[in-house]
Design a protein around this motif. Structure first.
Motif, mmCIF file in Angstrom:
data_model
loop_
_atom_site.group_PDB
_atom_site.id
_atom_site.type_symbol
_atom_site.label_atom_id
_atom_site.label_comp_id
_atom_site.label_asym_id
_atom_site.label_seq_id
_atom_site.Cartn_x
_atom_site.Cartn_y
_atom_site.Cartn_z
ATOM 1 N N GLY A 7 -39.834 30.875 21.675
ATOM 2 C CA GLY A 7 -38.977 30.095 20.773
ATOM 3 C C GLY A 7 -38.541 30.966 19.605
ATOM 4 O O GLY A 7 -39.372 31.395 18.808
ATOM 5 N N ALA A 11 -39.094 30.109 12.809
ATOM 6 C CA ALA A 11 -40.540 30.344 12.902
ATOM 7 C C ALA A 11 -40.838 31.511 13.840
ATOM 8 O O ALA A 11 -41.637 32.402 13.509
ATOM 9 N N ARG A 31 -34.768 30.331 24.985
ATOM 10 C CA ARG A 31 -34.120 29.754 26.173
ATOM 11 C C ARG A 31 -32.590 29.722 26.060
ATOM 12 O O ARG A 31 -31.899 29.686 27.072
ATOM 13 N N THR A 32 -32.028 29.748 24.838
ATOM 14 C CA THR A 32 -30.566 29.715 24.708
ATOM 15 C C THR A 32 -30.024 31.137 24.562
ATOM 16 O O THR A 32 -30.776 32.105 24.670
ATOM 17 N N LEU A 36 -32.373 31.695 16.211
ATOM 18 C CA LEU A 36 -32.356 30.821 15.012
ATOM 19 C C LEU A 36 -32.502 29.331 15.279
ATOM 20 O O LEU A 36 -32.709 28.551 14.350
ATOM 21 N N GLY A 39 -31.841 26.522 12.920
ATOM 22 C CA GLY A 39 -31.347 27.298 11.774
ATOM 23 C C GLY A 39 -29.895 27.714 11.945
ATOM 24 O O GLY A 39 -29.263 28.190 11.002
ATOM 25 N N ILE A 44 -29.562 25.289 3.911
ATOM 26 C CA ILE A 44 -30.022 25.072 2.529
ATOM 27 C C ILE A 44 -31.343 25.816 2.294
ATOM 28 O O ILE A 44 -32.308 25.621 3.026
ATOM 29 N N ARG A 50 -38.751 25.102 -2.752
ATOM 30 C CA ARG A 50 -38.498 26.216 -1.827
ATOM 31 C C ARG A 50 -38.225 27.509 -2.594
ATOM 32 O O ARG A 50 -38.438 28.601 -2.070
ATOM 33 N N THR A 113 -33.935 32.903 28.299
ATOM 34 C CA THR A 113 -35.228 32.981 28.984
ATOM 35 C C THR A 113 -36.047 31.754 28.604
ATOM 36 O O THR A 113 -36.516 31.633 27.475
ATOM 37 N N THR A 148 -41.771 26.683 19.684
ATOM 38 C CA THR A 148 -40.706 26.033 20.457
ATOM 39 C C THR A 148 -40.086 24.848 19.723
ATOM 40 O O THR A 148 -39.207 24.177 20.263
ATOM 41 N N ARG A 177 -36.330 21.848 25.745
ATOM 42 C CA ARG A 177 -37.534 22.469 25.177
ATOM 43 C C ARG A 177 -38.736 22.226 26.088
ATOM 44 O O ARG A 177 -38.892 21.145 26.658
ATOM 45 N N VAL A 178 -39.600 23.234 26.219
ATOM 46 C CA VAL A 178 -40.884 23.065 26.904
ATOM 47 C C VAL A 178 -41.954 23.564 25.948
ATOM 48 O O VAL A 178 -41.853 24.680 25.434
ATOM 49 N N LYS A 265 -21.206 20.627 5.603
ATOM 50 C CA LYS A 265 -22.471 19.987 6.007
ATOM 51 C C LYS A 265 -22.525 18.606 5.388
ATOM 52 O O LYS A 265 -22.552 18.466 4.156
HETATM 53 C C1 LIG Z 1 -28.951 19.450 11.963
HETATM 54 C C2 LIG Z 1 -30.060 20.093 11.200
HETATM 55 C C3 LIG Z 1 -29.829 20.558 9.899
HETATM 56 C C4 LIG Z 1 -30.850 21.154 9.176
HETATM 57 N N1 LIG Z 1 -30.597 21.651 7.921
HETATM 58 C C5 LIG Z 1 -31.562 22.316 7.259
HETATM 59 C C6 LIG Z 1 -31.269 22.971 6.022
HETATM 60 O O1 LIG Z 1 -30.129 22.968 5.536
HETATM 61 N N2 LIG Z 1 -32.283 23.634 5.385
HETATM 62 C C7 LIG Z 1 -33.552 23.673 5.895
HETATM 63 O O2 LIG Z 1 -34.431 24.287 5.294
HETATM 64 N N3 LIG Z 1 -33.849 23.048 7.074
HETATM 65 C C8 LIG Z 1 -32.885 22.395 7.772
HETATM 66 N N4 LIG Z 1 -33.174 21.816 8.967
HETATM 67 C C9 LIG Z 1 -34.557 21.847 9.480
HETATM 68 C C10 LIG Z 1 -34.880 23.230 10.014
HETATM 69 O O3 LIG Z 1 -33.790 23.700 10.761
HETATM 70 C C11 LIG Z 1 -36.112 23.221 10.898
HETATM 71 O O4 LIG Z 1 -37.172 22.458 10.361
HETATM 72 C C12 LIG Z 1 -36.646 24.641 11.127
HETATM 73 O O5 LIG Z 1 -35.615 25.596 11.149
HETATM 74 C C13 LIG Z 1 -37.439 24.618 12.411
HETATM 75 O O6 LIG Z 1 -37.657 25.903 12.893
HETATM 76 P P1 LIG Z 1 -38.554 26.156 14.200
HETATM 77 O O7 LIG Z 1 -38.451 27.619 14.440
HETATM 78 O O8 LIG Z 1 -39.882 25.547 14.019
HETATM 79 O O9 LIG Z 1 -37.874 25.319 15.382
HETATM 80 P P2 LIG Z 1 -36.438 25.352 16.058
HETATM 81 O O10 LIG Z 1 -35.383 25.705 15.083
HETATM 82 O O11 LIG Z 1 -36.322 24.051 16.780
HETATM 83 O O12 LIG Z 1 -36.535 26.539 17.108
HETATM 84 C C14 LIG Z 1 -37.248 26.445 18.302
HETATM 85 C C15 LIG Z 1 -36.635 27.400 19.283
HETATM 86 O O13 LIG Z 1 -37.421 27.418 20.454
HETATM 87 C C16 LIG Z 1 -36.584 27.475 21.605
HETATM 88 N N5 LIG Z 1 -37.354 26.980 22.735
HETATM 89 C C17 LIG Z 1 -37.872 25.729 22.919
HETATM 90 N N6 LIG Z 1 -38.563 25.665 24.069
HETATM 91 C C18 LIG Z 1 -38.490 26.898 24.622
HETATM 92 C C19 LIG Z 1 -39.015 27.456 25.826
HETATM 93 N N7 LIG Z 1 -39.787 26.727 26.630
HETATM 94 N N8 LIG Z 1 -38.728 28.752 26.129
HETATM 95 C C20 LIG Z 1 -37.968 29.496 25.286
HETATM 96 N N9 LIG Z 1 -37.442 29.013 24.133
HETATM 97 C C21 LIG Z 1 -37.721 27.740 23.805
HETATM 98 C C22 LIG Z 1 -35.409 26.606 21.197
HETATM 99 O O14 LIG Z 1 -34.261 26.894 21.971
HETATM 100 C C23 LIG Z 1 -35.236 27.000 19.728
HETATM 101 O O15 LIG Z 1 -34.363 28.096 19.558
HETATM 102 C C24 LIG Z 1 -32.151 21.239 9.736
HETATM 103 C C25 LIG Z 1 -32.385 20.799 11.047
HETATM 104 C C26 LIG Z 1 -31.350 20.251 11.780
HETATM 105 C C27 LIG Z 1 -31.609 19.832 13.197
#
Ligand SMILES: Cc1cc2nc3c(=O)[nH]c(=O)nc-3n(C[C@H](O)[C@H](O)[C@H](O)COP(=O)(O)OP(=O)(O)OC[C@H]3O[C@@H](n4cnc5c(N)ncnc54)[C@H](O)[C@@H]3O)c2cc1C
Length: 423
Positions: A7, A11, A31-32, A36, A39, A44, A50, A113, A148, A177-178, A265
């Motif tokens: 993922g 993070a 996977r895409t 990001l 993100g 913001i 923050r 992937t 993920t 997502r998995v 936004k």
């Molecule tokens: C519409 C929207 C607007 C937002 N605006 C803000 C903002 O302005 N400021 C802010 O601070 N936060 C914002 N957030 C919240 C913030 O984006 C998230 O809380 C944070 O970025 C989460 O990061 P993450 O890496 O945990 O998860 P995600 O961003 O969900 O990333 C997970 C990644 O894992 C990949 N993945 C999942 N399963 C698999 C698999 N089995 N194999 C390979 N890849 C996989 C996915 O494709 C994805 O790229 C927003 C969220 C959304 C949805």
């Protein structure tokens, strides 16, 4: 030393930088076709607490991604209701900048992937398996990190939301997502408030050029436009189901709050297009993300892993987690902080060294421990936590952890013995 990170949202990116800095070979699986994750549509940064946390991370030498978002901000130190000193990174250009940075650090990034299973040996993960396009792939490693996220697959958005709204995660095209933790046999948790399981993403994006000249100019000049919603249309604003509690304020109910993050936004989970177009300046409005932003948005916060304050997942010997997977922590900043710690501790495990727990005299450490404790109670699982507002920002202020003075924050980090810890 090989760390496999699944993922590549904020993070996963942060975890990869952190693990690489500690000397590990890193493979980052996504996977895409872009890194990001969510993100790609946020932007913001530095609003409310923050700001403090970005400075804590810089003082701990875990601030590379904050430097990149700062450098790529369209607007800095702007204010919108309840949110002073915010920055808005350009969501249209952020991804290639981060990708180049990671590649420059020697990261092995595998796009398209999708991991769909794990190979276990006793209580450890031996390898993750899946597909790159149609080709079967397998990645063995010493330690694994599940980043993920909690958004998708579409069935989740159908069951708990208004159906697939065609968001940036593009599950129908790339597969949903998995969760690695779940595949390894871990019983995951869901956020829940009343009858709502999970929460709906709290903002969507409009094409800037579909708005009136006056709004476009305001966005360009101030980064923000606050447009009153006629009283007859205010019932269309659905704040109670939002993932982002920090924006569930009256101002966001009575106005359309629009921020310039490259696109416009719109700080509401969804707004029916017909109603939106009745508001002056929005007569030609069109959604950019999700494409069906007139009907709904993605559902998140289902499938969080039980973990400790080192971010090791309970029940699997060599699995860490970060970002939304690590609990009800909303935001890019929050994902970067937890990702950085998970990447660091993953390598310490390989080296047989003691894990790092960030001290509770820092907002970063306090939040990681507080959210873990809250996730253990039903009431706690009814909230979302972020440095930028709502319940956790209140706690930050009460504990004297909120500051916007970089010098003061550096001193606090130093006093905690954490200066340069992630270097
Ligand atoms: C519409 C929207 C607007 C937002 N605006 C803000 C903002 O302005 N400021 C802010 O601070 N936060 C914002 N957030 C919240 C913030 O984006 C998230 O809380 C944070 O970025 C989460 O990061 P993450 O890496 O945990 O998860 P995600 O961003 O969900 O990333 C997970 C990644 O894992 C990949 N993945 C999942 N399963 C698999 C698999 N089995 N194999 C390979 N890849 C996989 C996915 O494709 C994805 O790229 C927003 C969220 C959304 C949805």
């Amino acid at each position: 030393m090989k760390v496999v990170i699944v993922g590549a949202g904020w993070a996963g990116c942060a975890a990869s930088i952190s693990a690489r800095k500690q000397g590990a070979e890193v493979v980052l699986l996504e996977r895409t076709d872009m890194i990001l994750g969510t993100g790609l549509v946020g932007g913001i940064m530095r609003n409310n607490g923050r700001f403090t946390v970005a400075e804590e991370m810089l003082a701990m030498s875990g601030g590379e991604l904050f430097q990149l978002t700062d450098q790529n901000s369209l607007h800095r130190s702007i204010e919108f209701p309840g949110h002073p000193h915010a920055s808005l990174y350009n969501v249209a250009t952020m991804e290639p900048i981060v990708k180049r940075f990671l590649l420059g650090r020697g990261m092995d990034i595998r796009l398209s992937t999708r991991v769909d299973d794990v190979e276990m040996a006793g209580g450890r993960i031996k390898a993750v398996t899946g597909k790159t396009g149609e080709e079967k792939v397998r990645f063995a490693g010493d330690v694994f990190i599940d980043t993920t996220g909690t958004a998708g697959p579409p069935g989740q958005c159908t069951k708990y939301g208004n159906g697939c709204a065609m968001c940036i995660l593009r599950c129908p095209s790339f597969g949903g997502r998995v969760s690695i933790a779940a595949k390894a046999g871990v019983k995951e948790m869901a956020g829940r408030k009343g009858n709502q399981v999970g929460a709906m993403s709290g903002s969507c994006k409009l094409f800037k050029e579909s708005l009136s000249r006056e709004i476009i100019d305001k966005l360009g000049k101030y980064g923000v436009a606050v447009i009153p919603i006629p009283a007859t249309l205010q019932s269309e604003v659905k704040l109670s189901i939002k993932a982002c509690q920090q924006y569930a304020l009256p101002e966001f109910h009575e106005n359309l709050v629009i921020l310039d993050s490259g696109h416009a936004k719109l700080m509401t989970p969804f707004f029916p297009l017909g109603a939106l177009r009745k508001i002056p300046g929005f007569e030609n409005a069109r959604y950019e993300d999700p494409y069906a932003g007139g009907r709904g948005n993605s559902i998140r916060y289902i499938g969080m892993a039980p973990r400790d304050d080192t971010l090791k997942v309970a029940g699997v010997e060599n699995l860490f987690c970060a970002g939304e997977k690590a609990g009800l922590l909303v935001g890019h900043t929050e994902a970067i902080v937890t990702g950085t710690l998970a990447g660091y501790n993953a390598v310490r495990q390989i080296k047989g060294e003691k894990f790092l727990i960030l001290p509770s005299t820092l907002a970063t450490g306090d939040a990681i421990a507080h959210v873990r404790a809250q996730m253990e109670t039903e009431e706690g699982r009814g909230y979302k936590y972020t440095f930028s507002g709502s319940v956790y920002f209140e706690r930050m202020k009460q504990k004297g952890l909120y500051s916007i003075e970089p010098g003061e924050i550096q001193k606090r980090v130093d006093k905690a013995g954490m200066t340069g810890i992630f270097s």
